[in-house]
Write a protein that holds these residues in place. Sequence first.
Motif, PDB file in Angstrom:
ATOM      1  N   UNK A  54      40.619  27.947  33.830  1.00  0.00           N
ATOM      2  CA  UNK A  54      39.844  28.397  34.939  1.00  0.00           C
ATOM      3  C   UNK A  54      40.894  29.506  35.726  1.00  0.00           C
ATOM      4  N   UNK A  55      40.243  30.413  36.519  1.00  0.00           N
ATOM      5  CA  UNK A  55      40.892  31.467  37.274  1.00  0.00           C
ATOM      6  C   UNK A  55      41.717  30.729  38.185  1.00  0.00           C
ATOM      7  N   UNK A 109      42.077  39.339  35.388  1.00  0.00           N
ATOM      8  CA  UNK A 109      41.370  37.836  35.699  1.00  0.00           C
ATOM      9  C   UNK A 109      41.684  36.753  35.910  1.00  0.00           C
ATOM     10  N   UNK A 110      43.109  36.826  35.918  1.00  0.00           N
ATOM     11  CA  UNK A 110      44.162  35.309  36.236  1.00  0.00           C
ATOM     12  C   UNK A 110      43.458  34.255  35.257  1.00  0.00           C
ATOM     13  N   UNK A 118      36.452  44.790  30.459  1.00  0.00           N
ATOM     14  CA  UNK A 118      37.807  44.071  30.318  1.00  0.00           C
ATOM     15  C   UNK A 118      37.673  42.942  29.387  1.00  0.00           C
ATOM     16  N   UNK A 119      36.272  42.797  29.025  1.00  0.00           N
ATOM     17  CA  UNK A 119      36.099  41.747  27.733  1.00  0.00           C
ATOM     18  C   UNK A 119      36.372  42.498  26.380  1.00  0.00           C
ATOM     19  N   UNK A 120      36.154  43.884  26.620  1.00  0.00           N
ATOM     20  CA  UNK A 120      36.303  44.605  25.244  1.00  0.00           C
ATOM     21  C   UNK A 120      37.879  44.929  25.025  1.00  0.00           C
ATOM     22  N   UNK A 129      50.696  33.162  32.119  1.00  0.00           N
ATOM     23  CA  UNK A 129      50.879  32.095  32.816  1.00  0.00           C
ATOM     24  C   UNK A 129      49.891  31.794  34.011  1.00  0.00           C
ATOM     25  N   UNK A 130      49.057  32.712  34.260  1.00  0.00           N
ATOM     26  CA  UNK A 130      48.542  32.516  35.754  1.00  0.00           C
ATOM     27  C   UNK A 130      47.282  31.649  35.830  1.00  0.00           C
ATOM     28  N   UNK A 131      46.833  31.493  34.587  1.00  0.00           N
ATOM     29  CA  UNK A 131      45.342  30.653  34.546  1.00  0.00           C
ATOM     30  C   UNK A 131      45.708  29.080  35.097  1.00  0.00           C
TER      31      UNK A 131
END
Length: 538
Positions: free
Chosen positions: A463-464, A450-451, A517-519, A391-393
Amino acid sequence: MKQTIILGNIITVDTKRPFAKAALVKDGVFAYIGSAEEAKKLACADAQVLDYGNNYIYPGFMESHCHGSFAGERAIGQANLMEGGMTTDYARYRNIIKAFIEKNPQRDFYVAAGWVENEEYVSKAYLDEICSDKPLLMQTGGGHSMLLNTKAMEWAGIDTAYAKKWGYDLVHVDKDGEPDGYICEGPVFEIAPKLPKTVEDIKEYLLAWQEMALSSGFTAVGDAGANVLHKDAPQQEGKLKLRTYAWMYVTDNADAKTEIARIAAQRAEMSGEYFHIIGPKAFLDGVTEAHTGWQNQDYLDQPGYHGNERFNDHDKMVDLIVDANKEGMSVHVHSEGGGATHYMLGCIEDAEKITGNMDQRNVLAHLHFVTDEDIRRMGATGSIPAVAPLWSAKAPGLYEQEVAYMGQKLADEAYPIKSFYDAGANVVFHSDYPVSPMMDIKLSIYAAEKRDYPKELIGGATAPRNLKEAITREQSLRAMTINVARQFHQEHRLGSIEFGKLANMTVYDCDFLHDDIEKVAQANLIATIIDGEEVFKA
């Protein structure tokens, strides 16, 4: 004695032995963790071998706050308004509901779930146009609001007296003072448990939910408000594999002695190895987007109003915590707004003066807005923050709504995680599934760092937010394994790959600690293992 050798890259979440290449399981319990050579020496000749090669083996992941039977019911027993993704398109809702009714003409009662409210106000007339001869109700994805057609209102007994009893903020009325079909908070939670369902329905819902959870990599879950379960259903004739630790719903400002006695009796009657009741669950407030989150300040668009206070009797909450403690239980609360959290921590502090127990592990879930002072108090009281990295984004629409209701500063500082860790709190992740549509291990790890969401997931629309609250991968793993086991008072049995613990594991094709992190966001689940047995294999 059944023996199984587990081979792969094992990340144990055990600080004494963080990595291993093999584990030996005897009768569902870890008997050895270390090298493959030694595991093979210790095993009997006919031991089963589960060789996961270069894949990564983790302690069984656990979900700290979800709604299991509700998830199963939404999956197979209701019209799912989130088909194809979240939407606020009422024309599309109409088509989904009509298709569900056509597919299930034998039903006497229809429920649609996943409604997302927008600025267009709809009343019972909208549902009457779809179905006028049988009860039909439509519940929001978050479960805090509901729309009923005329037949459903008659079934539920919603009339002018009912509206007057609850108040017009919770039971909306038209210009003539007649209920218009829209209800929220207390009335919803009074009516929802009464929705028609049989014991066989509930069993079917539980098995559907179990399949979803196991195929998502989870080995145990916390069910926050499991009262809809029937006493004959939880143990499921030996069919349950997913361990459920349940908090039973108590009504707003309920009498503590009555409720704890009831829950203790249910625990004695219903609890077993795969379904176990561990305390009461209460709602302190609603949600900010519906103006029902209990805030520390007024809503900017509604001066003089700070939200809906549900369980707001301080003395009764203190009694609930104290009486739960006497039974070895913890209290689990829905605490979305900052005002609700501040209130609950005050109740916990006063209860601890009576019990002397600083390790009761009471849970506050959601924690949208939290002050620095209350973050410190969370750690000091030994309370458990259940947070949702997913929920952070900054989500389009929702973020702007938060700014309009609460102001830019609070919106930008929402959903703390790192600060809870820094305060010494036992942080756990939750999804609130199916109230929120995603229950995803890899994306929770991604969002905690990454938020934000991976851009390819939703087209880069988010967006972060509040990047100072980002946490490490190791902290994320702990928030879904050993920390959740501790929340359940099960850290001696679950949460890490250690000698003597239950052999629950989740296997992925990704190193969550070290891979890019993208992996991580693209990781694939290979298997879910409970008590040493594969219960899901990709």
